[in-house]
Design an enzyme around this catalytic site. Structure first.
Site, PDB file in Angstrom:
ATOM      1  N   ASP A 184       0.998  -1.140  -0.067  1.00  0.00           N
ATOM      2  CA  ASP A 184       0.197   0.140  -0.234  1.00  0.00           C
ATOM      3  C   ASP A 184       0.726   1.284   0.158  1.00  0.00           C
ATOM      4  OD1 ASP A 184      -1.524   1.739   0.334  1.00  0.00           O
ATOM      5  OD2 ASP A 184      -3.041   0.995   1.613  1.00  0.00           O
ATOM      6  N   ASP A 383      -0.836   5.491  -6.820  1.00  0.00           N
ATOM      7  CA  ASP A 383      -1.645   4.406  -6.220  1.00  0.00           C
ATOM      8  C   ASP A 383      -1.656   2.857  -6.261  1.00  0.00           C
ATOM      9  OD1 ASP A 383      -2.183   3.291  -3.500  1.00  0.00           O
ATOM     10  OD2 ASP A 383      -4.776   3.826  -4.078  1.00  0.00           O
TER      11      ASP A 383
END
Length: 499
Positions: A184, A383
């Site tokens: 992440d 992301d």
């Protein structure tokens, strides 16, 4: 192999048909037709679908970097996912898009909720970080297996089967407990599950079995650096809390212990949240036991290992769940760095967790879209866990129009959620798809893989609600591309065809 055979037969047939055209065709016209075909790619529909068994790596992974650590990466559900992922079937497309929209909304709210001050000191930026994490309790995304703790154990991992396929396993002795963690780039606090799930079936880290486990005292510098992620004290031990946009959260004791990444690489004082409760998270459905946070904050793994691994990392997300990718902690050697195209890494001072790049344009079939530069002025967040790239509405509408005009040979199908340009490929074995490239600042043009253009037979992009809002470059568009986050060097690199 079957995909390659279908594609080869199609290309041979196409070449034969073109050669049998009128002999009076002029050479310049033929050359123009060939050049035009370079703006398209022929894709076997079956190649975009996962196989029943793990086929391993399509391309030899980049082992052996100096001061860098290579680790196998897979999507969280499917035949290549780690053995510790206890639910093989992933979320439906509708559920994936729902979760994706939650994450997008939260990233954008994070960016819009606070003022920006480019002159703020680093300490002030840490204080200004929003307490709500940009992480979501999503059930999909790229995952890696690592070991946490120093208790002796035998861990199981899949063999890296290059082109031969198969899902064989080998046993290798490493200290600690295997943890399957989401990769992440938009969160700061790594955490692992430190209690047995009520439904069973998932590995968890038991701190009482690790002699090197140590909770941080409340007055420690590490506890103070938690900022908005701090959650008070219990019995003199520092507590943390990470809240997700759907209201769920993870909370527990902020601690340190041994993190074993490979047999030769370990982080001896890895700082992480030892989660004692995951409120609102369904352990029966999630496929990981924690989050490997790689954001720009001081708590993240990349920040913790900056001195030993050069404040950099990269990853390659595979094109399907039956393919394998990789994660690299550290910088590639200079000889391989030249194979990347690079663009400056910018930061949002109101949200320093996030990594930002400037998208300057988009090309479809070799033609640059007529979109004013001001449309992209807000930048885009890189992301690893948002799936679908979000574009400013003006840019998305131009992309959709150009894509539809070049896909006119195929029947349109009803929209699927936020994906409004879908096709009915019934009976179609090979699709002629226009090449799509994202052009970033400093003319860093990144051509997307076919798996980054089509998702479930739909154009894999969606619009933001406003041209003024920052975009997001999602992991579907990143598939097969090694994305290098050189945090210390303030650049983002892209290398096509890496996995």
């Amino acid at each position: 192999m079957a995909d390659a055979v279908v594609l080869l037969l199609f290309l041979v047939l196409s070449r034969s048909l073109s050669c049998s055209s009128s002999p009076t065709t002029s050479v310049p016209v033929v050359r123009a037709a060939v050049d035009a075909e370079h703006d398209y790619t022929f894709v076997a529909i079956s190649s975009l679908k996962p196989k029943a068994a793990c086929t391993g790596h399509r391309v030899s992974p980049p082992h052996g970097h100096q001061n860098a650590t290579w680790l196998r990466l897979s999507l969280s559900h499917g035949p290549c996912s780690p053995p510790s992922s206890h639910r093989r079937k992933g979320p439906s497309l509708a559920e994936l898009l729902r979760q994706d929209e939650l994450r997008v909304q939260n990233i954008q709210m994070t960016l819009l909720s606070a003022g920006d001050d480019d002159n703020a000191a680093d300490d002030e930026k840490v204080k200004k970080r929003p307490a709500k994490s940009t992480t979501t309790a999503m059930e999909h995304g790229p995952v890696v297996d690592v070991n946490v703790g120093s208790a002796s154990s035998i861990s199981t991992s899949r063999i890296d089967t290059m082109a031969t396929g198969g899902g064989g396993r080998r046993r290798r002795s490493m200290p600690g407990t295997v943890q399957t963690m989401m990769v992440d780039t938009a969160s700061d606090v790594p955490w692992v599950q430190c209690h047995p799930p009520p439904t069973g079936g998932s590995r968890f880290f038991d701190p009482t079995r690790s002699p090197t486990y140590a909770p941080f005292p409340c007055g420690s510098p590490a506890c103070a650096r938690l900022g908005p992620y701090g959650n008070g004290c219990i019995n003199g031990q520092c507590q943390y809390r990470v809240t997700y946009p759907d209201g769920s959260s993870t909370l527990g004791t902020y601690s340190s212990d041994l993190l074993t990444i490979t047999r030769t690489t370990a982080v001896r004082s890895f700082q992480f949240g030892c989660s004692q409760a995951e409120q609102g998270l369904s352990q029966a459905s999630t496929s990981s036991s924690g989050t490997m946070s790689l954001g720009g904050g001081p708590e993240s793994l990349v920040s913790q290992t900056a001195a030993t691994h050069g404040n950099a990392f990269s990853y390659c997300v595979p094109p399907t769940p039956s393919d394998a990718g990789f994660f690299v902690l550290g910088k590639p050697p200079s000889s391989r760095t030249r194979t990347f195209v690079a663009t400056p890494m910018l930061r949002f001072t109101q949200a320093p967790t996030l990594y930002r790049v400037l998208l300057r344009g988009i090309t479809v079939a070799g033609q640059r879209l007529n979109v004013p530069a001001t449309v992209f002025a807000a930048g885009s967040v890189m992301d690893s866990r948002t799936a679908i790239t979000r574009l400013p509405p003006t840019a998305y509408q131009a992309l959709r129009a150009a894509f539809r005009s070049r896909m006119g040979a195929y029947r349109l199908a009803p929209p699927k959620g936020s994906l409004d340009t879908c096709y009915d490929f019934t009976g179609v074995m090979v699709v002629r798809v226009p090449r799509v490239a994202l052009v970033f600042d400093r003319n860093a043009a990144v051509e997307l893989d076919a798996s980054g253009i089509l998702l479930d037979d739909c154009l894999a992009f969606a619009p933001n609600g406003d041209d003024r809002a920052p975009g997001i470059i999602g992991n579907v568009q990143q598939q097969t591309i090694e994305v290098l986050y050189d945090v210390g060097g303030r650049s983002v690199g892209f290398r096509r065809g890496a996995c």
